[in-house]
Write an enzyme that holds these catalytic residues in place. Sequence first.
Site, short mmCIF file in Angstrom:
data_model
loop_
_atom_site.label_atom_id
_atom_site.label_comp_id
_atom_site.label_asym_id
_atom_site.label_seq_id
_atom_site.Cartn_x
_atom_site.Cartn_y
_atom_site.Cartn_z
N ASP A 120 8.43 -6.65 2.63
CA ASP A 120 8.19 -7.20 1.29
C ASP A 120 8.82 -8.58 1.11
O ASP A 120 9.53 -8.84 0.13
CB ASP A 120 8.75 -6.27 0.22
CG ASP A 120 8.35 -4.83 0.40
OD1 ASP A 120 7.24 -4.59 0.88
OD2 ASP A 120 9.15 -3.94 0.05
N GLU A 175 -0.80 -3.10 -5.06
CA GLU A 175 0.54 -3.57 -5.41
C GLU A 175 0.71 -5.02 -4.95
O GLU A 175 -0.22 -5.64 -4.43
CB GLU A 175 1.60 -2.70 -4.73
CG GLU A 175 1.52 -2.70 -3.22
CD GLU A 175 2.41 -1.64 -2.57
OE1 GLU A 175 2.94 -0.79 -3.30
OE2 GLU A 175 2.58 -1.68 -1.33
#
Length: 465
Positions: free
Chosen positions: A196, A355
């Site tokens: 991420d 997401e």
Amino acid sequence: MSMLRPGRRPVARAMTVVLGACVAAVVAAPPAHAAEIPTGARSLQSVNLAGSYLRHVDYLGAVTTVSSTSSAQLKSDATVTVAPGLAGGAGCVSFQAANGMWLRHRDYRIRLEANAGTTTFLADATFCVRDGSAGGSVRLESINYPGRFIRHRDNELWLDPPTTNSTTFAADSSFRVTTPWVAGRRTPTIKGLYADPNIAHLNGRYYLYPTTDGHNSWSGSRFDAFSSTDLVNWTHHGSILDLGPQISWADDRAWAPTIAYRNNRYYFYFSAATNIGVATSSSPTGPFSDPLGRPLVPAGFRSGQMIDPHVFTDTDGQSYLYWGNGAAYAVRLNADMVSFDPGQVRTFSLPNYREAAFVFRRDNTYYLTYSVDDTRSENYHVEYATGTSPFGPWTHRGTILSKNLTLGIRGPGHQSVVQAPGSDTWYIAYHRFAIPAGNGTNREVVIDPLRFNADGTIAPVIPSL
């Protein structure tokens, strides 16, 4: 040109031996090859042209003199990343340049091209390592044109048979593997298990803020920071925020941070126990502290998980917060950067959205990139949409980053984008399953160029090894 099936090897000649009345067929064993080229960044020096190295010039292969006083660009062009052969084959390799393109043969000329993913391309870009004419040197035989080797001819690189010039061919096609002229792009970008990644340019340096990975159920509690001036050499600044001792309302599931700068302060937004928090500092490497003592976006605030924050600041100075798993949300942040009007939250409808919403602006176009599927799936990938404002309306444009099983690249996603200051050069940071044995909780961070077509659409990202 007709093409043999990838992986087809030369067939050994059968020798007939007459023993009295018996005829026995004896197959000559193929010659043993001790030569090899280790993977990673390397340079290849010509055996018979002193000081000359394999390089690319205007997307064509060549040999050129390179020395310590050569330009940085020339040194980069003379450095390749050696990868396992795209078409497979024991002892076979492929060569990737710093721009992500690959050396391949077409019409027997050695060229630099983007990976088309076709069977032809993969075979044309795969070369099997053979012993060279001098001790320790190597020759590079085409996997789909056995008997043809990369050789220099008038300082150009061609795929030729030994009959082209039998007197000098062995030396013309031999190279010594040397240390790289430049470090080259070696992935992962930062060593270790991270995911991420949020990439940003702050105060004259690039910064990476990732999730600390390698924990079952993504249960990590700490955020680290890394910085670099060249996107190659990274300084690890250690932990900048530890949920346990520094956040009173959460102590696990520290995920997917992002950062913004305003009011002479750095604002670090992060996921914690499926809430979104914010911490502030006078430095991009902390220490950060929690000004609210509570989540900025609490779990259950809207449908889906309240995770994956991203802050985009437009050219007028207005900042926007984006977030959401299962649904995409956005809202204008107040000037204090730690509050917003809940009644002004927008919900976006985006095809396939899962997401990791990340927004950036290029000229007058707004780009909303996002991740699709589950991060535990090898099919996790990145799609994007364009709009005329930070709130859209959004036009879906398709996929820009996806798996490449030929290279062992699985699950690339959860992206962020940065622009090199003062230029139209852009980069995308993302994670993938760690190679070779990673999974959805054992991931690694990669940075690759992000390129645009003439019409402003994003060209597919060529993932590097």
